[in-house]
Design an enzyme around this catalytic site. Structure first.
Site, PDB file in Angstrom:
ATOM      1  N   ALA A  35       0.802  -1.228   0.000  1.00 48.43           N
ATOM      2  CA  ALA A  35       0.000   0.000   0.000  1.00 48.43           C
ATOM      3  C   ALA A  35       0.838   1.283   0.000  1.00 48.43           C
ATOM      4  O   ALA A  35       0.412   2.311  -0.510  1.00 48.43           O
ATOM      5  CB  ALA A  35      -0.921  -0.019   1.211  1.00 48.43           C
ATOM      6  N   GLY A  36       2.050   1.223   0.557  1.00 52.52           N
ATOM      7  CA  GLY A  36       2.896   2.419   0.680  1.00 52.52           C
ATOM      8  C   GLY A  36       3.312   3.027  -0.657  1.00 52.52           C
ATOM      9  O   GLY A  36       3.699   4.189  -0.697  1.00 52.52           O
ATOM     10  N   ASP A  45      -2.883   3.670   3.375  1.00 48.08           N
ATOM     11  CA  ASP A  45      -2.543   2.264   3.620  1.00 48.08           C
ATOM     12  C   ASP A  45      -3.428   1.752   4.752  1.00 48.08           C
ATOM     13  O   ASP A  45      -4.376   2.434   5.176  1.00 48.08           O
ATOM     14  CB  ASP A  45      -1.037   2.098   3.896  1.00 48.08           C
ATOM     15  CG  ASP A  45      -0.588   2.801   5.184  1.00 48.08           C
ATOM     16  OD1 ASP A  45      -1.440   3.267   5.944  1.00 48.08           O
ATOM     17  OD2 ASP A  45       0.629   2.867   5.417  1.00 48.08           O
ATOM     18  N   ASN A 118      -1.321  -4.702  -3.807  1.00 53.42           N
ATOM     19  CA  ASN A 118      -2.297  -3.627  -3.991  1.00 53.42           C
ATOM     20  C   ASN A 118      -3.398  -4.045  -4.950  1.00 53.42           C
ATOM     21  O   ASN A 118      -3.170  -4.824  -5.871  1.00 53.42           O
ATOM     22  CB  ASN A 118      -1.604  -2.361  -4.494  1.00 53.42           C
ATOM     23  CG  ASN A 118      -0.676  -1.780  -3.452  1.00 53.42           C
ATOM     24  OD1 ASN A 118      -0.762  -2.162  -2.295  1.00 53.42           O
ATOM     25  ND2 ASN A 118       0.191  -0.892  -3.859  1.00 53.42           N
ATOM     26  N   ILE A 119      -4.549  -3.458  -4.726  1.00 54.78           N
ATOM     27  CA  ILE A 119      -5.711  -3.827  -5.538  1.00 54.78           C
ATOM     28  C   ILE A 119      -6.096  -2.674  -6.453  1.00 54.78           C
ATOM     29  O   ILE A 119      -7.103  -2.734  -7.139  1.00 54.78           O
ATOM     30  CB  ILE A 119      -6.894  -4.214  -4.617  1.00 54.78           C
ATOM     31  CG1 ILE A 119      -7.215  -3.079  -3.638  1.00 54.78           C
ATOM     32  CG2 ILE A 119      -6.573  -5.485  -3.857  1.00 54.78           C
ATOM     33  CD1 ILE A 119      -8.430  -3.336  -2.778  1.00 54.78           C
ATOM     34  N   HIS A 137      -3.659  -9.985  -4.391  1.00 51.80           N
ATOM     35  CA  HIS A 137      -4.922  -9.825  -3.664  1.00 51.80           C
ATOM     36  C   HIS A 137      -6.038  -9.367  -4.592  1.00 51.80           C
ATOM     37  O   HIS A 137      -7.007  -8.757  -4.142  1.00 51.80           O
ATOM     38  CB  HIS A 137      -4.733  -8.842  -2.496  1.00 51.80           C
ATOM     39  CG  HIS A 137      -3.771  -9.342  -1.461  1.00 51.80           C
ATOM     40  ND1 HIS A 137      -3.230  -8.538  -0.479  1.00 51.80           N
ATOM     41  CD2 HIS A 137      -3.233 -10.572  -1.248  1.00 51.80           C
ATOM     42  CE1 HIS A 137      -2.407  -9.267   0.280  1.00 51.80           C
ATOM     43  NE2 HIS A 137      -2.391 -10.494  -0.171  1.00 51.80           N
ATOM     44  N   CYS A 145     -20.802 -12.395  -7.690  1.00 53.34           N
ATOM     45  CA  CYS A 145     -21.569 -12.659  -6.469  1.00 53.34           C
ATOM     46  C   CYS A 145     -20.653 -13.460  -5.534  1.00 53.34           C
ATOM     47  O   CYS A 145     -20.025 -14.429  -5.965  1.00 53.34           O
ATOM     48  CB  CYS A 145     -22.812 -13.470  -6.814  1.00 53.34           C
ATOM     49  SG  CYS A 145     -23.619 -14.150  -5.357  1.00 53.34           S
ATOM     50  N   THR A 211       5.518  -1.866   2.072  1.00 55.74           N
ATOM     51  CA  THR A 211       4.716  -2.892   2.739  1.00 55.74           C
ATOM     52  C   THR A 211       5.233  -3.157   4.144  1.00 55.74           C
ATOM     53  O   THR A 211       6.451  -3.149   4.369  1.00 55.74           O
ATOM     54  CB  THR A 211       4.665  -4.218   1.931  1.00 55.74           C
ATOM     55  OG1 THR A 211       4.030  -5.228   2.729  1.00 55.74           O
ATOM     56  CG2 THR A 211       6.047  -4.710   1.512  1.00 55.74           C
TER      57      THR A 211
HETATM   58  P1  CNA Z   1       0.197  -1.906   5.389  1.00 53.81           P
HETATM   59  O1  CNA Z   1       0.227  -3.017   6.361  1.00 53.81           O
HETATM   60  O2  CNA Z   1      -0.737  -0.796   5.649  1.00 53.81           O
HETATM   61  O3  CNA Z   1       1.689  -1.343   5.286  1.00 53.81           O
HETATM   62  C1  CNA Z   1       2.020  -0.249   4.505  1.00 53.81           C
HETATM   63  C2  CNA Z   1       3.484   0.051   4.729  1.00 53.81           C
HETATM   64  O4  CNA Z   1       3.847   1.093   3.861  1.00 53.81           O
HETATM   65  C3  CNA Z   1       3.799   0.494   6.156  1.00 53.81           C
HETATM   66  O5  CNA Z   1       4.962  -0.157   6.612  1.00 53.81           O
HETATM   67  C4  CNA Z   1       4.019   2.007   6.017  1.00 53.81           C
HETATM   68  O6  CNA Z   1       4.977   2.504   6.926  1.00 53.81           O
HETATM   69  C5  CNA Z   1       4.533   2.084   4.601  1.00 53.81           C
HETATM   70  N1  CNA Z   1       4.266   3.354   3.936  1.00 53.81           N
HETATM   71  C6  CNA Z   1       3.137   4.104   3.946  1.00 53.81           C
HETATM   72  N2  CNA Z   1       3.250   5.163   3.132  1.00 53.81           N
HETATM   73  C7  CNA Z   1       4.493   5.080   2.596  1.00 53.81           C
HETATM   74  C8  CNA Z   1       5.208   5.868   1.671  1.00 53.81           C
HETATM   75  N3  CNA Z   1       4.690   6.957   1.111  1.00 53.81           N
HETATM   76  N4  CNA Z   1       6.458   5.487   1.341  1.00 53.81           N
HETATM   77  C9  CNA Z   1       7.018   4.378   1.911  1.00 53.81           C
HETATM   78  N5  CNA Z   1       6.389   3.588   2.771  1.00 53.81           N
HETATM   79  C10 CNA Z   1       5.141   3.933   3.110  1.00 53.81           C
HETATM   80  O7  CNA Z   1      -0.097  -2.427   3.919  1.00 53.81           O
HETATM   81  P2  CNA Z   1       0.541  -3.676   3.166  1.00 53.81           P
HETATM   82  O8  CNA Z   1       0.521  -3.351   1.735  1.00 53.81           O
HETATM   83  O9  CNA Z   1       1.787  -4.138   3.776  1.00 53.81           O
HETATM   84  O10 CNA Z   1      -0.554  -4.800   3.504  1.00 53.81           O
HETATM   85  C11 CNA Z   1      -1.098  -5.588   2.538  1.00 53.81           C
HETATM   86  C12 CNA Z   1      -2.592  -5.301   2.372  1.00 53.81           C
HETATM   87  C13 CNA Z   1      -2.875  -3.841   2.243  1.00 53.81           C
HETATM   88  C14 CNA Z   1      -3.100  -5.901   1.113  1.00 53.81           C
HETATM   89  O11 CNA Z   1      -4.153  -6.759   1.411  1.00 53.81           O
HETATM   90  C15 CNA Z   1      -3.601  -4.750   0.250  1.00 53.81           C
HETATM   91  O12 CNA Z   1      -4.687  -5.134  -0.533  1.00 53.81           O
HETATM   92  C16 CNA Z   1      -3.979  -3.720   1.212  1.00 53.81           C
HETATM   93  N6  CNA Z   1      -4.073  -2.322   0.748  1.00 53.81           N
HETATM   94  C17 CNA Z   1      -3.985  -2.005  -0.566  1.00 53.81           C
HETATM   95  C18 CNA Z   1      -4.095  -0.683  -0.960  1.00 53.81           C
HETATM   96  C19 CNA Z   1      -4.004  -0.319  -2.415  1.00 53.81           C
HETATM   97  O13 CNA Z   1      -4.398  -1.092  -3.271  1.00 53.81           O
HETATM   98  N7  CNA Z   1      -3.476   0.849  -2.732  1.00 53.81           N
HETATM   99  C20 CNA Z   1      -4.292   0.314  -0.011  1.00 53.81           C
HETATM  100  C21 CNA Z   1      -4.401  -0.071   1.348  1.00 53.81           C
HETATM  101  C22 CNA Z   1      -4.283  -1.394   1.710  1.00 53.81           C
END
Ligand code: CNA
Length: 339
Positions: A35-36, A45, A118-119, A137, A145, A211
């Site tokens: 998500a980051g 995120d 990410n989705i 994901h 459905c 992540t």
């Molecule tokens: P998470 O657990 O929220 O971790 C996000 C990580 O990114 C954290 O360690 C943050 O510190 C870091 N972070 C946030 N912003 C930044 C930035 N600008 N630069 C660098 N690092 C940053 O999310 P994960 O992706 O680890 O977890 C997986 C989940 C999140 C999956 O199931 C996704 O589907 C789900 N997700 C997806 C989205 C999307 O599609 N954009 C958004 C939110 C969550």
């Protein structure tokens, strides 16, 4: 900005790694994103305290924050998911420079494979070829459905997202809630994941970006990289076991700054900025949904509805309790039936 977590070591600097890429020693880069890499596109995120979705969902009083993406919760309460769907739908969002960096790796034939958690589909918008990436994901591009798996039309889905309402299966004998083809907690990953994960062991460099490495099984991918192969983490904070191996490099800060600095070291900066600008322009004219309420506004709206529902059900519960206790009292007061 570029540093290693204090408790961890690295014997490689990013310029050394950049040189290995430009002189052809590194040719198979496997990337894992989270998500980051999309927060600067406007999608929060999950876990960052204060700004992450889980903290923002507090007013909904969910049994636990992940419930909104849990299949068992969605089965009986899909409303919260759809209430915030519009604000999280990536239709009008543009890829970030981090997405563009991935497209540049592909353009230079260096991207062995990209696993994205990410989705939002922004990797494809930036120009990463779909045969080089797996949405581990799922994504928002289609929907079914959740019960009978019947397809559901795109236009009706968009209407539902626009209105913040739950779309229901069109089969009259089913009528269950429709779900975008994103993998919820409690659901399996795409079958392709099993096959693709071996590509991590083929990497001669692994790049992990944005992540927390808290969601399995993707969190395990960096461990599949062979010992001695360098791994780079670009993230706001340390994650998983990144930094524990001698060949690891942790770049702590934003993904966008991290890829800019890597691009500088690689001599690719101008090319990266141009590719990014082109990708943003290409998406500029496509508006899948007109601008709607913000995430905070969506959450505030559903919170009041949910609280109203709770009041009704609490009232209902109290009424039943009163009813049962008066019945019980009557029963106890009644003399036993004479035979
Ligand atoms: P998470 O657990 O929220 O971790 C996000 C990580 O990114 C954290 O360690 C943050 O510190 C870091 N972070 C946030 N912003 C930044 C930035 N600008 N630069 C660098 N690092 C940053 O999310 P994960 O992706 O680890 O977890 C997986 C989940 C999140 C999956 O199931 C996704 O589907 C789900 N997700 C997806 C989205 C999307 O599609 N954009 C958004 C939110 C969550």
């Amino acid at each position: 900005m570029i540093s290693n977590p204090p408790t961890k070591t690295s014997n490689l600097g990013y310029q050394v790694l950049a040189d290995r890429i430009t002189n052809g020693q590194i040719t198979r880069i496997v990337v894992l994103t989270g998500a980051g890499i999309s927060t600067s596109a406007g999608i929060p995120d999950f876990r960052t305290p204060g700004t992450g979705l889980y903290d923002k969902l507090a007013p909904l009083n969910l049994p636990y924050p992940e419930a909104i993406f849990s299949i068992s919760y969605f089965t009986h309460t899909p409303e919260p998911f759809y209430a915030i769907a519009r604000a999280r739908h990536p239709g009008n969002l543009k890829p970030t420079i981090s997405h563009a960096f991935l497209a540049l790796l592909a353009k230079k034939n260096l991207l062995h494979f990209l696993f994205t958690q990410n989705i939002d589909g922004l990797e494809e918008d930036a120009g990463v070829p779909v045969d080089k990436l797996l949405w581990t994901h799922g994504n928002w591009k289609s929907q079914h459905c959740h019960k009978c798996h019947a397809e559901y039309p795109d236009d009706l889905m968009k209407n539902a997202i626009r209105a913040g309402e739950v779309p229901y299966c069109l089969k009259t004998e089913c009528g269950a809630a429709v779900k975008p083809d994103v993998v919820f907690f409690g659901q399996s990953l795409p079958a392709e994941f099993e096959d693709r994960q071996k590509m991590a062991a083929e990497a001669d460099l692994m790049l992990v970006m944005g992540t927390s490495l808290k969601v399995a099984p993707c969190s395990q991918l960096p461990r599949l990289v062979k010992e001695g192969v360098p791994r780079i983490l670009i993230n706001m904070e340390g994650a998983g076991d990144m930094g524990n191996r001698g060949q690891d490099l942790c770049i702590l800060g934003t993904c966008d700054n991290g890829v800019r600095e890597l691009a500088d070291a690689l001599g690719w900066r101008d090319e990266l900025e141009t590719l990014w600008k082109d990708a943003v322009d290409a998406k500029g004219d496509i508006k899948e949904l007109e601008d709607g309420p913000t995430l905070d506004e969506c959450i505030a709206k559903i919170a009041s509805t949910m609280n109203d529902k709770m009041k009704i059900s609490n009232g209902h519960k109290r009424m039943l309790e009163n009813h049962l206790s008066s019945k019980f009292a009557q029963m106890m007061a009644k003399p036993p039936a004479q035979s």
